[in-house]
Design an enzyme around this catalytic site. Structure first.
Site, PDB file in Angstrom:
ATOM      1  N   PHE A  31     -56.832-114.123 120.459  1.00  0.00           N
ATOM      2  CA  PHE A  31     -56.733-115.004 121.589  1.00  0.00           C
ATOM      3  C   PHE A  31     -57.721-114.618 122.470  1.00  0.00           C
ATOM      4  O   PHE A  31     -58.334-115.508 123.115  1.00  0.00           O
ATOM      5  CB  PHE A  31     -55.328-114.838 121.863  1.00  0.00           C
ATOM      6  CG  PHE A  31     -54.062-115.680 121.099  1.00  0.00           C
ATOM      7  CD1 PHE A  31     -54.439-117.094 120.834  1.00  0.00           C
ATOM      8  CD2 PHE A  31     -53.396-114.746 120.438  1.00  0.00           C
ATOM      9  CE1 PHE A  31     -53.352-117.443 119.972  1.00  0.00           C
ATOM     10  CE2 PHE A  31     -52.445-115.322 119.420  1.00  0.00           C
ATOM     11  CZ  PHE A  31     -52.498-116.798 119.295  1.00  0.00           C
ATOM     12  N   GLU A 186     -37.358-111.689 114.822  1.00  0.00           N
ATOM     13  CA  GLU A 186     -37.794-112.483 114.128  1.00  0.00           C
ATOM     14  C   GLU A 186     -37.886-112.567 112.513  1.00  0.00           C
ATOM     15  O   GLU A 186     -37.412-113.384 111.797  1.00  0.00           O
ATOM     16  CB  GLU A 186     -39.219-113.103 114.425  1.00  0.00           C
ATOM     17  CG  GLU A 186     -39.058-113.847 116.148  1.00  0.00           C
ATOM     18  CD  GLU A 186     -40.415-114.060 116.546  1.00  0.00           C
ATOM     19  OE1 GLU A 186     -40.412-114.613 117.755  1.00  0.00           O
ATOM     20  OE2 GLU A 186     -41.401-113.454 116.250  1.00  0.00           O
TER      21      GLU A 186
END
Length: 467
Positions: A31, A186
């Site tokens: 990113f 998650e």
């Protein structure tokens, strides 16, 4: 044309071009690096991005590849396809260090000169001094990691289908996740949904919903960086999904037989590591001050102290605001990448650099189907279905490329409506069961457990000509 032996041909070719513009080298296509490159796409500079992978990876959804919801191509885009249209060079190479005084990036097979450098090589797994555990507990940072974890998870169910020993079958259906941060939570939630929904009708000899999923966290709460009330809600959501959560305990050993929590041994074929990260080794060559995780202390402008030509961003940078390090999340890396590029352009204009200020848009962790917890704009706390919708929207928004957005939406819709997972693919062949009977002792595929002994009896040869 043959490539010269022992040299880095592409780097030599790029640097030899007669281009007098300042050369900006960006290490890492995550990113931070990608957003820095995009900020410089129309600037009067020559930009080269170096990465050991040829793709940008949307890492926040990597766990969904590991748990068979998405395919690798859904969350990865070729760097050349993103940047090539803007005249930005992309080199497939591994950076091993930086010669800061000489203004050179050291590659595994050559070197690359720069005028300005942005280091965004991210972080890797940290086993807290127990690197031998990596063999038995893979972490999740790359597509290769995700595919291997998916393989191990699915093989656990496949091998349990063939196992006749109840104790070994329980071992094969026990999955331990070490680390109760966002990745661990998650993974645990998604794995529970696989066992209770996606696989529940696929097997004849086992009940996948009886799989034991254990999440271990050393802190008093899961999601320790979240407010306490959201951490408690996250734990309750996990437990409703059937996940066994243990907090305030530490793993003392991991080997081929399973996991040790203190003196307690938990037999498990599959252990996943989500407990710690360490900065990329490239940080050690920069000569700056490092913290315990190997991150580099940077100035308010994100540059290396004493060097206005070297910027460090993302997970590699230790940047404090209000006395606290900013979180190692994708939005922080994006903002830092754009700001580092901005400060390079200010220097080229002869203007002073500006300090970086992080805009905290919030953070979200999904727990399961229609369930998540999150904080938006620093103060709005959400949980349940509303947080899940916000998480879905934010992740779709930040995906790179129209195709990826459509593919992810379609896969999510399929998983949500049909309770199925579309990427349940085991790659690399089927290995022998590494802790148990040889293949000769296993029932043939499709053979019922009760028929195993009969299947082993020698059968008379068929008469000649019989089909």
């Amino acid at each position: 044309m043959a490539l010269p032996e022992g040299g880095w041909y592409e780097a030599s070719f790029v640097t030899a071009r007669s281009d007098t513009r300042p050369h900006v080298v960006i290490l890492g296509g995550g990113f931070g690096g990608l957003y820095a490159a995009m900020r410089l796409k129309r600037a009067p500079v020559r930009v080269t991005l170096v990465d050991r992978h040829n793709h940008h990876l949307f890492q926040p959804l990597l766990y969904q590849v590991a748990t068979a919801t998405l395919s690798p191509s859904d969350i990865a885009s070729p760097l050349r396809g993103i940047l090539g249209r803007y005249g930005i060079s992309v080199l497939l190479a591994e950076a091993t260090g930086v010669d800061v005084p000489g203004k050179r990036v050291l590659l595994a097979d050559g070197e690359l000169a720069y005028d300005f450098l942005i280091v965004a090589t991210g972080a890797t797994h940290s086993y807290f001094g127990h690197d031998e555990w990596a063999r038995y507990a893979p972490g999740l940072k790359t597509i290769e990691d995700a595919v291997e974890i998916r393989r191990q998870l699915l093989l656990g169910f496949e091998l349990a289908e063939r196992e006749t020993d109840p104790a070994r079958r329980r071992e094969l259906l026990t999955f331990v996740i070490v680390g109760g941060g966002a990745t661990g939570v998650e993974l645990a939630g998604s794995l529970s949904e696989i066992s209770h929904h996606a696989l529940v009708r696929d097997f004849q000899n086992i009940d996948p919903s009886q799989a034991r999923i254990l999440l271990v966290e050393g802190a008093p709460y899961v999601l320790p960086t979240y407010p306490e009330n959201l951490s408690i809600r996250a734990r309750k959501s996990l437990e409703r999904l059937g996940v066994e959560v243990r907090t305030g305990v530490r793993v003392t050993k991991i080997d081929e037989t399973g996991v040790y929590i203190g003196d307690e041994h938990i037999p498990a074929r599959t252990t996943l590591w989500a407990a710690g990260v360490a900065a990329s080794p490239v940080a050690q060559s920069l000569g700056g001050e490092l913290d315990r995780a190997g991150r580099v202390s940077v100035t308010p402008e994100l540059s290396l102290p004493g060097r206005q030509d070297v910027f460090v961003i993302g997970d590699l940078a230790l940047f404090k605001e209000k006395g606290q390090p900013i979180p190692g999340v994708a939005p922080a890396a994006m903002q830092q990448g754009k700001h580092a590029a901005k400060n390079i352009l200010l220097q080229l204009k002869g203007q002073p650099m500006k300090p970086f200020s992080y805009w905290d848009r919030g953070m979200f962790s999904v727990i399961g189907r229609g369930s998540a917890v999150g904080i938006a704009l620093e103060r709005f706390r959400m949980s349940g279905y509303l947080a899940w919708l916000a998480w879905l929207f934010i992740h779709i928004l930040f995906l790179i490329g129209f195709r990826s957005k459509v593919a992810v939406l379609l896969n999510w819709a399929y998983s949500y409506l049909a309770f199925r997972r579309s990427a349940r693919i085991i790659t690399g062949g089927v290995p022998l069961m590494n802790r148990g009977p040889s293949p000769a002792a296993l029932p043939a595929p499709g053979t019922r457990v009760g028929e195993q002994q009969a299947a082993r009896e020698p059968q008379p040869a068929p008469p000649p000509g019989a089909r």
